[in-house]
Design a protein around this motif. Structure first.
Motif, PDB file in Angstrom:
ATOM      1  N   PHE A   1       0.839  -1.205   0.000  1.00 51.15           N
ATOM      2  CA  PHE A   1       0.000   0.000   0.000  1.00 51.15           C
ATOM      3  C   PHE A   1       0.868   1.246   0.000  1.00 51.15           C
ATOM      4  CE2 PHE A   1      -1.551   3.351   2.903  1.00 51.15           C
ATOM      5  CZ  PHE A   1      -2.518   3.901   2.073  1.00 51.15           C
TER       6      PHE A   1
ATOM      7  N   GLU B   1      -4.675  -0.876  -2.760  1.00 49.40           N
ATOM      8  CA  GLU B   1      -5.423  -0.001  -1.848  1.00 49.40           C
ATOM      9  C   GLU B   1      -5.674  -0.700  -0.513  1.00 49.40           C
ATOM     10  OE1 GLU B   1      -6.136   3.177  -2.494  1.00 49.40           O
ATOM     11  OE2 GLU B   1      -5.094   2.910  -4.399  1.00 49.40           O
TER      12      GLU B   1
ATOM     13  N   GLU C   1      -8.416  -0.769   1.119  1.00 51.10           N
ATOM     14  CA  GLU C   1      -9.695  -1.480   1.064  1.00 51.10           C
ATOM     15  C   GLU C   1      -9.544  -2.865   0.443  1.00 51.10           C
ATOM     16  OE1 GLU C   1     -10.684   2.923  -0.009  1.00 51.10           O
ATOM     17  OE2 GLU C   1      -8.925   1.591   0.023  1.00 51.10           O
ATOM     18  N   LYS C   2      -8.665  -2.978  -0.553  1.00 54.62           N
ATOM     19  CA  LYS C   2      -8.452  -4.263  -1.217  1.00 54.62           C
ATOM     20  C   LYS C   2      -7.708  -5.231  -0.296  1.00 54.62           C
ATOM     21  CE  LYS C   2      -9.480  -5.032  -4.910  1.00 54.62           C
ATOM     22  NZ  LYS C   2     -10.679  -5.719  -5.514  1.00 54.62           N
TER      23      LYS C   2
END
Length: 446
Positions: A344, A350, A352-353
């Motif tokens: 990240f 990301e 969120e991923k």
């Protein structure tokens, strides 16, 4: 009932990053929202500037108990897990003896109920002659069936096609597979042994355990699953070629065939053998830079559904052997989340991923009851991360029993600060807090 109020956290959950407060009571998340400061709680934590994530669910670990406890055990490796933000694990059947009976399976659960700091589940193991025993498995409280369709030790290798047809056609829940084509590996091994004797260079590992060996086995498993409508989960994808076997056009809930990527295949490539040698000897092998890039891209674009570790400790003495004698595997569970957070920081993925692949998707894929998300009424499996606190991996902070890591000397940019397991603070800024065991994972299955 013990309660903890976390204020001003930057929550990463369900595709969003947002600031909020979270109240935990007992084992559950009771409230999520802004301005919870007025609520009275036993402990109040100001999480300003820090990330609050659902705990990592690692669907593939080898904690070595029973029978191989000189390498690790459920207590030692679950300690490393919670230090890394892993709140739940699913452990594999290649212990000694292998987990081929319901009695041996329950023995593992009994050990974990006393000794595991994290929540736990254990795979039932398949052999060439235990189909009827496997069919006794209660799929509501066992994560799944593990089949070694690739080279392993003893009678863990299932290579009888009739037997495989039986498992794929009759087991009513998830089958997880290790896919490598054994005849291809044997042929390649003999060729390299004829050329080098016992002095086969470690750089040969991805050639011996080749792309072809992986693809032949993975594609065969997919064909069996499609033939019988099996829920199939292929572990530790190591090649770009295999990515084509998996569909990203439908939501995870509707997939019957899914895939896992492991930290070592995302972090290392074959250029690293020169530096790290057998420390990064895994099965399937770490392969090329192109494979490494393709696996990360497949994680991002949803061809690959979850990220795990395949945490598999061996002693340093065992790993220091020659190519054929050095066992495959290594410790990773303490460093998986911070490794992904480095990606990240590098702009490769990301937040969120990361949470989707390490927390949400394992919960969805295995149909876990009330875990894997930050939701009111769900179990409080949470990890608080300082994204701006670098730390260096060194012998004194490695918690796996084997005492070494392929990340030794590496500096990670983020630190796991606190880990809660079912509402219990199990790890607090470098300190393991004993006193409560994790819980047995349960599954919402028919």
């Amino acid at each position: 009932m013990n309660s903890t109020l976390i204020l001003n956290a930057k929550i990463v959950n369900e595709g969003k990053v947002f600031e909020s407060d979270v109240l935990m009571e007992g084992p559950y998340i009771r409230k999520i929202g802004m301005d919870l400061q007025s609520i009275s709680a036993h402990q109040v934590i100001d999480a300003n500037g820090k990330l609050l994530m659902p705990g990592v669910i690692d669907d593939q670990v080898h904690f070595r108990e029973p029978g191989l406890t000189h390498k690790g055990n459920i207590f030692s490796e679950s300690r490393a897990a919670v230090a890394g933000g892993v709140t739940s694990f699913m452990e594999m059947p290649n212990t000694v003896p292998p987990t081929f009976t319901q009695e041996l399976l329950e023995e593992k659960y009994n050990i974990a109920s006393k000794n595991s700091l994290a929540n736990y589940s254990f795979f039932m193991g398949a052999s060439n002659d235990n189909l009827e025993e496997v069919l006794k498995t209660n799929v509501k409280n066992v994560c799944g069936l593990k089949i070694f369709m690739g080279s392993s030790t003893g009678n863990l290798l299932v290579d009888n096609e009739k037997t495989l047809e039986g498992f794929f056609s009759r087991f009513p829940s998830l089958i997880a597979t290790h896919c490598e084509h054994e005849p291809t590996i044997r042929k390649n091994s003999e060729e390299f042994k004829a050329k080098y004797g016992e002095d086969v260079p470690i750089s040969s590992h991805p050639i011996i355990r080749s792309e072809e060996a992986c693809y032949r086995s993975s594609s065969f498993a997919v064909s069996l699953a499609k033939k019988h409508g099996t829920k199939l989960h292929i572990l530790h994808i190591s090649t770009a070629r295999e990515v084509s076997l998996f569909d990203n056009s439908i939501p995870l809930e509707k997939k019957r065939v899914t895939a896992e990527a492991c930290i070592h295949h995302l972090w290392f490539n074959d250029k690293d053998y020169a530096r790290l040698g057998t420390k990064i000897k895994w099965n399937p092998a770490i392969k090329t830079e192109n494979d490494q890039r393709a696996i990360l891209q497949a994680v991002i674009d949803n061809h690959i559904d979850v990220i795990a570790t395949d945490h598999a400790p061996h002693t340093q003495e065992e790993k220091n052997n020659s190519y054929f004698k050095a066992p495959s595997g290594g410790p990773l569970v303490q460093h998986s989340l911070v490794a992904m957070l480095d990606f990240f920081h590098q702009g490769k993925i990301e937040l969120e991923k990361i949470v989707e692949k390490m927390s949400h998707n394992p919960a969805i894929l295995f149909q876990l009851s009330n875990r894997g998300f930050i939701r009111e009424g769900y179990f409080a499996d949470l990890v608080l991360v300082d994204p701006s606190k670098p730390w260096r991996v060194a012998k004194e902070n490695i918690l796996a029993k084997c005492g070494w890591s392929p990340f030794d000397g590496n500096t990670f940019q983020s630190s796991v600060e606190k880990t809660w397991v079912s509402g219990w603070l199990a790890y607090d800024d470098g300190i393991i807090i004993k006193g409560q065991s994790g819980q047995r994972l349960l599954f919402d299955r028919a």
